[in-house]
Design a protein around this motif. Structure first.
Motif, PDB file in Angstrom:
ATOM      1  N   ARG A 172      -4.066   2.779   2.951  1.00 41.61           N
ATOM      2  CA  ARG A 172      -5.332   2.435   2.292  1.00 41.61           C
ATOM      3  C   ARG A 172      -5.506   3.219   0.995  1.00 41.61           C
ATOM      4  O   ARG A 172      -6.003   2.695  -0.010  1.00 41.61           O
ATOM      5  CB  ARG A 172      -6.501   2.713   3.238  1.00 41.61           C
ATOM      6  N   ARG A 173      -5.110   4.517   0.994  1.00 43.51           N
ATOM      7  CA  ARG A 173      -5.218   5.327  -0.224  1.00 43.51           C
ATOM      8  C   ARG A 173      -4.375   4.736  -1.344  1.00 43.51           C
ATOM      9  O   ARG A 173      -4.825   4.625  -2.494  1.00 43.51           O
ATOM     10  CB  ARG A 173      -4.787   6.762   0.066  1.00 43.51           C
ATOM     11  N   ILE A 174      -3.132   4.335  -1.021  1.00 44.92           N
ATOM     12  CA  ILE A 174      -2.240   3.742  -2.027  1.00 44.92           C
ATOM     13  C   ILE A 174      -2.821   2.441  -2.554  1.00 44.92           C
ATOM     14  O   ILE A 174      -2.795   2.157  -3.758  1.00 44.92           O
ATOM     15  CB  ILE A 174      -0.842   3.530  -1.430  1.00 44.92           C
ATOM     16  N   ALA A 175      -3.374   1.621  -1.639  1.00 49.27           N
ATOM     17  CA  ALA A 175      -3.948   0.337  -2.054  1.00 49.27           C
ATOM     18  C   ALA A 175      -5.138   0.549  -2.985  1.00 49.27           C
ATOM     19  O   ALA A 175      -5.278  -0.144  -4.011  1.00 49.27           O
ATOM     20  CB  ALA A 175      -4.361  -0.466  -0.830  1.00 49.27           C
ATOM     21  N   LEU A 176      -6.020   1.508  -2.660  1.00 51.49           N
ATOM     22  CA  LEU A 176      -7.186   1.773  -3.513  1.00 51.49           C
ATOM     23  C   LEU A 176      -6.770   2.311  -4.877  1.00 51.49           C
ATOM     24  O   LEU A 176      -7.340   1.940  -5.912  1.00 51.49           O
ATOM     25  CB  LEU A 176      -8.117   2.754  -2.814  1.00 51.49           C
ATOM     26  N   LEU A 177      -5.759   3.184  -4.894  1.00 52.54           N
ATOM     27  CA  LEU A 177      -5.268   3.696  -6.175  1.00 52.54           C
ATOM     28  C   LEU A 177      -4.640   2.569  -7.000  1.00 52.54           C
ATOM     29  O   LEU A 177      -4.809   2.514  -8.225  1.00 52.54           O
ATOM     30  CB  LEU A 177      -4.244   4.805  -5.929  1.00 52.54           C
ATOM     31  N   GLY A 178      -3.934   1.677  -6.319  1.00 50.62           N
ATOM     32  CA  GLY A 178      -3.356   0.535  -7.031  1.00 50.62           C
ATOM     33  C   GLY A 178      -4.427  -0.331  -7.652  1.00 50.62           C
ATOM     34  O   GLY A 178      -4.312  -0.772  -8.809  1.00 50.62           O
ATOM     35  N   GLY A 179      -5.522  -0.587  -6.900  1.00 51.13           N
ATOM     36  CA  GLY A 179      -6.619  -1.375  -7.458  1.00 51.13           C
ATOM     37  C   GLY A 179      -7.252  -0.699  -8.653  1.00 51.13           C
ATOM     38  O   GLY A 179      -7.619  -1.354  -9.642  1.00 51.13           O
TER      39      GLY A 179
END
Length: 420
Positions: free
Chosen positions: A328-335
Motif C-alpha cells: 500500500r505504501r508503494i502504491a500511494l507513493l506511486g500515485g
C-alpha cells in the motif's frame, strides 16, 4: 500497441468479407455505368473529383486508430452526394456517378501514399464507398425525380433534410466501423459503436457540416464556392494534426517515465509496456472505450513507479511478495509521483489503489492488477508459464482477482495462441 491489442482471428471474418464484397459490387456498378454512359455535368464532376483527390493527398496518416484521416476528401464526397443544383441550375448526376467520381478521386489521391507505404486499408476504403453511396441514395433519387421538392420544398425544410441525411450517414459509417473492428478483433460491438458515435462529435461533425454547407453554397454561387468553404475544414484539419502531435508527445513522455523503473533495475525490461498492452486488450474485451481506455493504459504504464522509493529493489519487481502495508505504501507513493507529473487524476487514483482488495477497486485498477500479476507469474516458467500463471490467477479469484477479469484475460491470450 503490441500483439494483444491488435490480435485478429485467422482469415477475414464473414462480416468483413460481406462489407468488402458489397463495396466492390457498388464500385464495379458505378464505374461500369459511368464508363458506358459518360459523365453528366463534367465540369462539376471534375471539380468535386479534384477536391476529393486533394483531400486524400492531404490526409495525415490512415492508421488503425484514425477514424477520419482525410476530412477534406470526406467532406467533398458528401457535398457531391448532396448536390442538387449548380448556381441555380439543376444537376442530373445520380448515385452511381457520385460513387464512381468518389472512388476514382480516392484512388488518384492515394497513389503517393501507396508509393510511400502508407496505403489506406481496405476497411477504410469500403466504409468510404458505402457511406457516400448511402448518402447519395438518400438524396439523389428523391431530388432528381422532383419528389424532394414536393415533400419538403426548397426552403428551411430542404436544409433540414440535408441534416437528417448527414445524421443517417454518420450513423451508417459508425455502424460499419464498429462492425468491422468487432469482427476483426472480437471486442464487444456495443462499446465500439458508442466510441465511434462519440468520435462523431469531433472531426465527424466538422466533416458533415462542411459537406452540407458546400452543397448549399454551390447550389447558389456555383463551383467558386468550393475553395472558399474548404478553408475552415483545412484549418480544422491543421488543428487536429497539431492536437494529435501533442497527444503523441504526451504518451511518449508517459512511456519514458514508466521506463524509469526498468532503467533503475527495479522491474524487468518491457514489463510496463507488456502490462499496458495486455490491460488495454482486456479493457476492450470487457467493454471499456474512449477515455476509460486511455486512463487504463496510462495507469498500467506507470503502475510500478512507486518502486523507485525502495532502497533495495524487489527481485524481478514482484511486489506481491511484500507485506500488505508495504504494498500500500508503494502504491500511494506511486500515485503521488503520477500526480506530480501532471497526468490525469484518474490515472493517479488507479495507481494508488493497486494494493487494495479487488472488491474495493474500480474496474480499471482490477484490470491492471490482474495483468501485472500475470506478467510477473508467467516470466521464467518455461513453455508452460502462461498456462501456469493463468491457473494460479483462477485459484486466487476469491480475494486477489475478479473472476470476470481473469476470464477476459484468458480470452485475450487465447486469441493470440499464447500457449494456452
Amino acid at each position: 500497441m503490441t500483439r494483444w491489442d491488435t490480435a485478429k482471428p485467422a482469415g477475414a471474418p464473414a462480416v468483413v468479407r460481406c462489407v468488402h464484397l458489397l463495396a466492390a459490387l457498388l464500385t464495379a456498378a458505378a464505374l461500369g455505368h459511368t464508363l458506358w454512359f459518360g459523365l453528366a455535368e463534367r465540369g462539376v464532376a471534375l471539380a468535386f473529383g479534384a477536391l476529393i483527390a486533394v483531400g486524400e493527398l492531404a490526409r495525415w496518416g490512415g492508421g488503425a486508430g484514425e477514424r477520419e484521416p482525410a476530412p477534406l476528401g470526406a467532406a467533398g464526397a458528401l457535398a457531391y452526394a448532396l448536390l442538387g443544383e449548380n448556381a441555380g441550375h439543376p444537376t442530373s448526376h445520380g448515385v452511381l456517378q457520385v460513387t464512381a467520381v468518389t472512388v476514382a478521386a480516392f484512388l488518384v489521391g492515394s497513389v503517393p501514399h501507396v508509393a510511400l507505404g502508407r496505403a489506406p486499408g481496405l476497411d477504410h476504403m469500403a466504409r468510404r464507398v458505402l457511406s457516400v453511396g448511402f448518402a447519395a441514395v438518400c438524396f439523389q433519387p428523391l431530388y432528381n425525380s422532383g419528389k424532394l421538392g414536393e415533400l419538403v420544398g426548397y426552403g428551411p425544410y430542404y436544409a433540414l433534410w440535408l441534416v437528417v441525411v448527414l445524421a443517417l450517414t454518420a450513423l451508417c459509417d459508425a455502424v460499419l466501423a464498429a462492425a468491422l473492428l468487432s469482427a476483426r478483433t472480437g471486442w464487444p460491438y456495443g462499446p465500439l459503436l458508442r466510441d465511434e458515435l462519440r468520435a462523431m462529435r469531433g472531426i465527424g461533425s466538422a466533416v458533415g457540416a462542411t459537406g452540407a454547407v458546400m452543397a448549399l453554397a454551390v447550389a447558389v454561387a456555383g463551383l467558386w464556392a468550393l475553395p472558399v468553404f474548404c478553408l475552415p475544414l483545412l484549418l480544422t484539419q491543421l488543428s487536429f494534426r497539431r492536437y494529435a502531435a501533442v497527444r503523441t508527445t504526451y504518451r511518449q513522455t508517459i512511456t519514458s517515465l514508466a521506463r524509469a523503473t526498468e532503467i533503475a533495475g527495479y522491474t524487468p525490461p518491457g514489463h510496463a509496456r507488456r502490462v499496458a498492452a495486455l490491460s488495454r486488450a482486456v479493457g476492450r474485451d470487457l467493454g471499456l472505450a474512449g477515455a476509460d481506455l486511455v486512463v487504463l493504459e496510462y495507469a498500467a504504464l506507470m503502475h510500478d513507479i512507486g518502486q523507485l522509493s525502495l532502497v533495495d529493489p524487489v527481485s524481478e519487481g514482484a511486489t506481491a511478495v511484500l507485506p500488505a502495508a508495504e504494498q500500500r505504501r508503494i502504491a500511494l507513493l506511486g500515485g503521488a509521483v503520477v500526480r506530480q507529473t501532471g497526468v490525469l487524476a484518474d490515472v493517479a487514483m488507479v495507481v494508488e489503489r493497486q494494493a487494495e482488495p479487488y472488491r474495493d477497486q474500480p474496474l480499471t485498477a482490477r484490470i491492471v492488477r490482474t495483468a501485472n500479476a500475470y506478467d510477473e507469474m508467467a516470466r521464467g516458467e518455461g513453455p508452460g508459464g502462461p498456462l501456469t500463471a493463468l491457473e494460479r490467477l483462477r485459484l486466487s479469484t476469491g480475494h486477489d482477482h475478479q473472476p470476470e477479469v481473469v476470464e477476459s484475460l484468458a480470452r485475450v491470450l487465447s486469441r493470440v495462441g499464447s500457449g494456452l
